[in-house]
Scaffold this motif. Sequence first.
Motif, short mmCIF file in Angstrom:
data_model
loop_
_atom_site.label_atom_id
_atom_site.label_comp_id
_atom_site.label_asym_id
_atom_site.label_seq_id
_atom_site.Cartn_x
_atom_site.Cartn_y
_atom_site.Cartn_z
N ASP A 270 9.86 11.35 -19.19
CA ASP A 270 9.05 10.09 -19.38
C ASP A 270 7.96 10.15 -18.16
OD1 ASP A 270 10.45 9.27 -17.14
OD2 ASP A 270 11.55 7.73 -18.13
N ARG A 271 7.29 9.18 -18.04
CA ARG A 271 6.09 8.89 -17.00
C ARG A 271 6.73 8.74 -15.73
NH1 ARG A 271 0.74 7.81 -15.91
NH2 ARG A 271 0.34 6.41 -14.33
N TYR B 153 -1.40 9.55 -11.58
CA TYR B 153 -0.15 8.75 -11.35
C TYR B 153 -0.23 8.01 -10.13
CZ TYR B 153 1.94 11.92 -14.71
OH TYR B 153 2.30 12.79 -15.95
N PRO B 154 0.33 6.90 -10.02
CA PRO B 154 0.13 6.14 -8.66
C PRO B 154 0.68 7.14 -7.54
CG PRO B 154 0.97 4.71 -10.19
CD PRO B 154 1.12 6.14 -11.00
N SER B 155 0.08 6.94 -6.36
CA SER B 155 0.81 7.67 -5.21
C SER B 155 2.00 6.80 -4.72
CB SER B 155 -0.33 8.07 -4.21
OG SER B 155 -1.38 8.64 -4.60
N THR C 158 12.50 11.34 -5.98
CA THR C 158 12.05 9.99 -6.06
C THR C 158 10.95 9.68 -7.30
OG1 THR C 158 12.46 9.30 -3.53
CG2 THR C 158 11.30 7.63 -4.96
N CYS C 159 11.47 8.94 -8.18
CA CYS C 159 10.80 8.65 -9.20
C CYS C 159 9.78 7.58 -8.93
CB CYS C 159 11.60 8.06 -10.59
SG CYS C 159 12.82 9.56 -11.27
N LEU C 160 8.60 7.24 -9.82
CA LEU C 160 7.81 6.38 -9.81
C LEU C 160 8.26 4.83 -9.18
CD1 LEU C 160 4.98 6.74 -12.16
CD2 LEU C 160 4.85 7.23 -9.68
N ASP C 161 9.48 4.35 -10.27
CA ASP C 161 10.25 3.23 -9.86
C ASP C 161 10.90 3.22 -8.47
OD1 ASP C 161 12.30 4.69 -10.34
OD2 ASP C 161 12.65 3.70 -12.03
#
Length: 290
Positions: A95-96, A151-153, A81-84
Amino acid sequence: MEKEIRVMAVIPHQDDFEYCAGGTFALLRKRFKEKLKIKILALSRGASGHHLAGVEETFRRREKEAQKSASLIDADYECMTCLDGGHLPAQVFIDRNILGGLWNAVRNFEPDYLFCPPLPADPLHGVHIDHYHTALAVRLTAYQYKVPHAYPSINSRVKRKLICPVIINLDDLYIMADNYHVSVDISSGYEKKTQMLLCHKSQMFEWLPWTEGVTGDISEAELLTSLKNKHSIINKSHNINDEIPREYFCITQWGRIASAEDISKIFPFGEIRENIIPNCNPSINDKGNF
C-alpha cells in the motif's frame, strides 16, 4: 580520495539477509573495509515469527538479534518506518504507507547497490507472502527513487536528485529456481556468515526448527550441520553438485542499468554465469535509467 560504496539489503524479516547474502557481504567488508557503507533494512517487525512468545517480546528479541548480527560486519540495521510513522507488525502488504516508507529509507541512504528478494517467474514456484511483497515493493518504487515528490519526505528535507541504485535479487529458498547471473564462493566468509546467523537465536534454535517439526532442543553442532546441508541443496537447485558454500544473485533492470564496472565492483570475487548479465551497458550507465 576514493568514493565510498553504499550497499543496502532490503529484506522482509530480520534474519533473511544472513541466509542469502551474509557471506558475500562479509567478503565485501573484508575487501573494501571502511570504504563500504552497509544498511540492512527490514520491512516488518517480524513479530509473528515465534510459536510461544507474544508479538512484542518477539519483536524486541528480533531487533536485538538483528543489531548484534549487523554489528559483526559493521553494518547499520533498521526496521522500516512507514509513512504513518509506525512499523509493520508482521505481514508485508503493498500500500502507499509501505511504499512511501521504503522510498524514504532508500532515498535517505542513497545506495549504489540494493539487494532484495526476487519475484517468482513460474506460478508453480513456492512463495512466502512477505518475501513476495518485499520484492514487489522494491520493483514498484524503483523508478520513483529519483522522483523528489513521489511521497512525503519523513523528517528530512526533499532531495532534488538521486541516482537509482543497481538492484540485485537475492536467491530465495522458497522459490528454489535455477535462475542466477552471479555465484559467489563464500568459503572464506562462511564462518562470519554462521556467526551472524547464530545471533538470531529466537529463529535458529527455536522458531525455524519448530516449523520444520523438530521437537526438543537443537544443538549448535546440529544447526551448523543443517546449514551446510542447506548450501548443498541450494547448489543442487542450480545444477551444481559439490559442497562449496555459495550465494547466488540476479542482476535486475528495475533500477539503474548495471555496467561491467558495476559487476566487477560489487562482485569482485563472483563467477559470472556464461556472460548472461542482461543489458550490461556502460554507455548508458552514467545517464541513469530513463
